[in-house]
Scaffold this active site. Sequence first.
Site, mmCIF file in Angstrom:
data_model
loop_
_atom_site.group_PDB
_atom_site.id
_atom_site.type_symbol
_atom_site.label_atom_id
_atom_site.label_comp_id
_atom_site.label_asym_id
_atom_site.label_seq_id
_atom_site.Cartn_x
_atom_site.Cartn_y
_atom_site.Cartn_z
ATOM 1 N N LYS A 140 0.858 -1.193 0.000
ATOM 2 C CA LYS A 140 0.000 0.000 0.000
ATOM 3 C C LYS A 140 0.888 1.236 0.000
ATOM 4 O O LYS A 140 2.028 1.192 0.481
ATOM 5 C CB LYS A 140 -0.912 0.023 1.231
ATOM 6 C CG LYS A 140 -2.175 0.847 1.036
ATOM 7 C CD LYS A 140 -3.174 0.175 0.089
ATOM 8 C CE LYS A 140 -4.434 1.009 -0.074
ATOM 9 N NZ LYS A 140 -5.429 0.324 -0.919
ATOM 10 N N ASP A 180 -6.616 4.558 -5.439
ATOM 11 C CA ASP A 180 -7.358 4.395 -4.194
ATOM 12 C C ASP A 180 -8.051 5.739 -3.967
ATOM 13 O O ASP A 180 -8.244 6.512 -4.922
ATOM 14 C CB ASP A 180 -6.413 4.027 -3.046
ATOM 15 C CG ASP A 180 -7.148 3.523 -1.800
ATOM 16 O OD1 ASP A 180 -7.606 2.376 -1.816
ATOM 17 O OD2 ASP A 180 -7.270 4.293 -0.826
#
Length: 460
Positions: A140, A180
Site C-alpha cells: 500500500k 485508491d
Amino acid sequence: MKVMSELENNNKTRANDYVHNVYEQLKKRNMHETEFLQAAREVLDSLRPVFFKHPEYLDEGILERITEPDRVFTFRVTWEDDAGRVRVNRGFRVQFNNSIGPYKGGIRFHPSVNISIMKFLGFEQIFKNALTGMPIGGGKGGSDFDPKGKSDREIMRFVQSFITELSKYIGPDTDVPAGDIGVGKREIGYMFGQYKRLKSKFDAGVLTGKDPEQGGSLGRKEATGYGLVYFVDEMLKGKGDSFAGKKVVVSGSGNVAIYAMEKAIQLGATVIGCSDSSGYIYDPSGIDLEVVKQLKEYSNKRIKDYTMDHPRAVYKEGCIGIWTIPCDIALPCATQNELDEESAKILLENGVTAVAEGANMPSTEEAVHVFHTGGVLFGPGKAANAGGVAVSAMEMSQNSMRLSWTAEEVDEKLKLVMKNIYTSANEAAINYDYPGNLVVGANIAGFLKVADAMVAHGIH
C-alpha cells in the site's frame, strides 16, 4: 484418549500463548499505530484455530514474519502550486509481503494518510490479494496530499514529484501500485507518463487503474462495487435468498458506492440511502442513480444537491446518521471505522439481515460483534471488496499478454472470483469450527495460502 486430550489441550494452550505473545510484541513496537494494531488483532485472533491444528506454523515463526513489512519507504514530496509557492508533503510505500507475487496495492491521497493507515491497509491487502486466487502480494502507498481544491496542473506537478521518488522501488515484477481514495485514472495517467519518461520504456504493467484507452482494463471502475454485490449475492444464496425486493443503504458516493448501488438495483433491490462526508440522503422511492452520478462523477458537487432534483428526498447533515435508515442490506463503502457499535445496534433493531464492507475495515470490532451475535450475514472487507484488486490483477495479465478483454469478459471473470472467494471463506470457517463466520473464514483462507508459500521459500 486421555493422552490425546492432554496433547490437544497443550497444543491449544501453546497456540493461544503464541498469538498473545506476538500481539503483545506488536503493541510494544507499534504502540501509536492504532489502525494497524486493530487490523492485526482481528486477524491474529481469528488464526488461533489454525495454530491449534497446525503447530508447525509456530515453529516457522510465521506470525512474527507476516506482521512485519518487508520494507517501508517514507519520502519527501516537494512541488510548486499555481501561485509559485513551494509545498511539501510526505509520501509512503509499504511493501508488506510478496510470498505469492509482486506487491500489489493502491495509492491513497488524503490528509489522514499516515504510517499506521498505510500499514493497516498493506497488511489487509496480503490476505485480500491471496483470496482472489491471483499471484499478487500485499502492499500500500500514499501521501497526506489533499487533491480537493487543487488545479489539474497542481495535481500533475505533485504526482510527478511523488512518482519520481516512488519509481525507484516499483516495477511490473516488483511492486504494482494502483488507485485508491484521491487517485483515479487522471492521477494514474500522470504517474505512468512520468514513470515512462524516467525509465525510457513503456512498462504498461507497472501501474493499474489506467484509462482503458491507455492500457487499462475495461470494468476496473465498476469492479469493487460490482464485486461487493456479487459477494453479497453469494451470501444470500447460501440462505436461499436474493437481492430481489430488498431495501439497501450504501454509505459513500464514490466509485465503490455508485457501482454497488448500480449492481444492487440491477439485481432487483431498491437503494434508499447514500452519503458523502457532509451528510446523507434518504429517498424512500429509490435513489435516482443517474442524478448521483451526475453530482459525483461529472460535477464534483455535494450529495445534498440531490434534493434539488428530488425534493421529496430527505437530506441530513452528518454521515453517520445514514445507519438509522431501516433497511434489509447495509453496505458501508466510505472509510475505516465509520460504522460503530451503536450504529450496528440500530441497524439490527431495524431489521437488517446482511452487511458487507465495500471500504477497508469500515466496521469497528464492536460493530462486527453485534452483527455476529445478532445472526446478521456479515461480509468482511478483505473478502467482499476484493473485486477491485482482482480486476487490477486482470489488467496486469492483459498488459503482459498485450491483450484487451471485453467488459463482458472481465465481468464474468469477476463474478467467478467473488464466488470463489465466498466459497473459500465459507469452507474455511466450517473446517475450523466457525460456521457462518466469514471474518474468521476469510482470514484463515488467505493466511493459509500465504503461510504455505512462506514455509516453502524458507526462512528469510
